[in-house]
Design an enzyme around this catalytic site. Sequence first.
Site, PDB file in Angstrom:
ATOM      1  N   SER A   1     -24.892  68.163 -15.927  1.00  0.00           N
ATOM      2  CA  SER A   1     -24.817  66.907 -16.713  1.00  0.00           C
ATOM      3  C   SER A   1     -23.397  66.021 -16.076  1.00  0.00           C
ATOM      4  O   SER A   1     -22.944  66.588 -15.265  1.00  0.00           O
ATOM      5  CB  SER A   1     -25.053  67.072 -18.045  1.00  0.00           C
ATOM      6  OG  SER A   1     -23.952  68.000 -18.502  1.00  0.00           O
TER       7      SER A   1
ATOM      8  N   ASP B   1     -11.979  62.419 -23.301  1.00  0.00           N
ATOM      9  CA  ASP B   1     -12.188  61.951 -24.355  1.00  0.00           C
ATOM     10  C   ASP B   1     -12.918  62.964 -25.523  1.00  0.00           C
ATOM     11  O   ASP B   1     -13.383  62.615 -26.385  1.00  0.00           O
ATOM     12  CB  ASP B   1     -13.770  61.130 -24.152  1.00  0.00           C
ATOM     13  CG  ASP B   1     -14.464  61.986 -23.275  1.00  0.00           C
ATOM     14  OD1 ASP B   1     -14.243  62.997 -22.960  1.00  0.00           O
ATOM     15  OD2 ASP B   1     -15.584  61.160 -23.018  1.00  0.00           O
TER      16      ASP B   1
ATOM     17  N   HIS C   1     -15.053  65.281 -21.806  1.00  0.00           N
ATOM     18  CA  HIS C   1     -15.020  65.476 -20.522  1.00  0.00           C
ATOM     19  C   HIS C   1     -13.671  65.783 -19.834  1.00  0.00           C
ATOM     20  O   HIS C   1     -12.757  65.675 -20.604  1.00  0.00           O
ATOM     21  CB  HIS C   1     -15.536  64.008 -19.806  1.00  0.00           C
ATOM     22  CG  HIS C   1     -16.880  63.462 -20.283  1.00  0.00           C
ATOM     23  ND1 HIS C   1     -17.128  62.572 -21.112  1.00  0.00           N
ATOM     24  CD2 HIS C   1     -17.972  64.098 -19.817  1.00  0.00           C
ATOM     25  CE1 HIS C   1     -18.191  62.485 -21.417  1.00  0.00           C
ATOM     26  NE2 HIS C   1     -18.830  63.456 -20.645  1.00  0.00           N
TER      27      HIS C   1
END
Length: 263
Positions: free
Chosen positions: A14, A186, A189
């Site tokens: 992902s 954030d 990530h």
Amino acid sequence: MVGPVRPQFVLFGSSIVQLSFGCEGWGAILADLYSRKADIVLRGYSGWNSRRALQVLDKVFPKDAAVQPSLVIVYFGGNDSLSPHPSGLGPHVPLPEYVENMRKIAIHLKGLSEKTRIIFLSAPPVNEEQIREYYRELGDMGRTNELCREYSDACIELCKEMDIKAIDMWTSIQKKKDWRTTCFTDGIHFSSEASKIILKEILKVLKEADWEPSLHFRSLPAEFGEDSPDDPVCADGKTTLNVSDTSADGTIERLKLHEDYII
């Protein structure tokens, strides 16, 4: 396709994978280290869970491909671990289903070829406070560090059961004292600091694995690495310097990676 055919390393996962080529990410550093030795192929899909990965598995890794990857690094779990949304929508996958999805992914990859090696990355930790700051428009995302731990542990257990190399990202990142403030952009990530941590763990696995042939970058030959009179001339004016295998040393020095992970 261009040649010669190099070993192919596929990064499948992902957003932790999709974004790994930016901001001194771990995928970009791998591509740099293996620039004359292997092709690093990015197959990252932001927002995806293990359920969606299964839907495209045959397309990303067809069993009848002329060339199969030498290494597949797989990451799914962070999105799966989100709390269920009342609407029934969203990426949450119940833990038992997540484990079975990852098992099916592993079985498929093992069936590609006898020489295809696999590394699973487990769900990393998150900074919940930073998430709330960055993702206000999404409200309560239902992403907690405790849920990440549960899915990480389940992934590691599955890898032990199936004899698959695994990297415990949840534990590795939290070994850094100030991980909450330095390892994320954030809250979810990776910053360059987190990427360096994961890269070291990947290189450690590649160095210590008893795979034949070894896939560690020190063990793979540089493409067109033979000596040549066309190489740069040394100070003695009589010999030349083969620079085919020196770019990795520059990368290591630049990133200050520890020698015990890479030599």
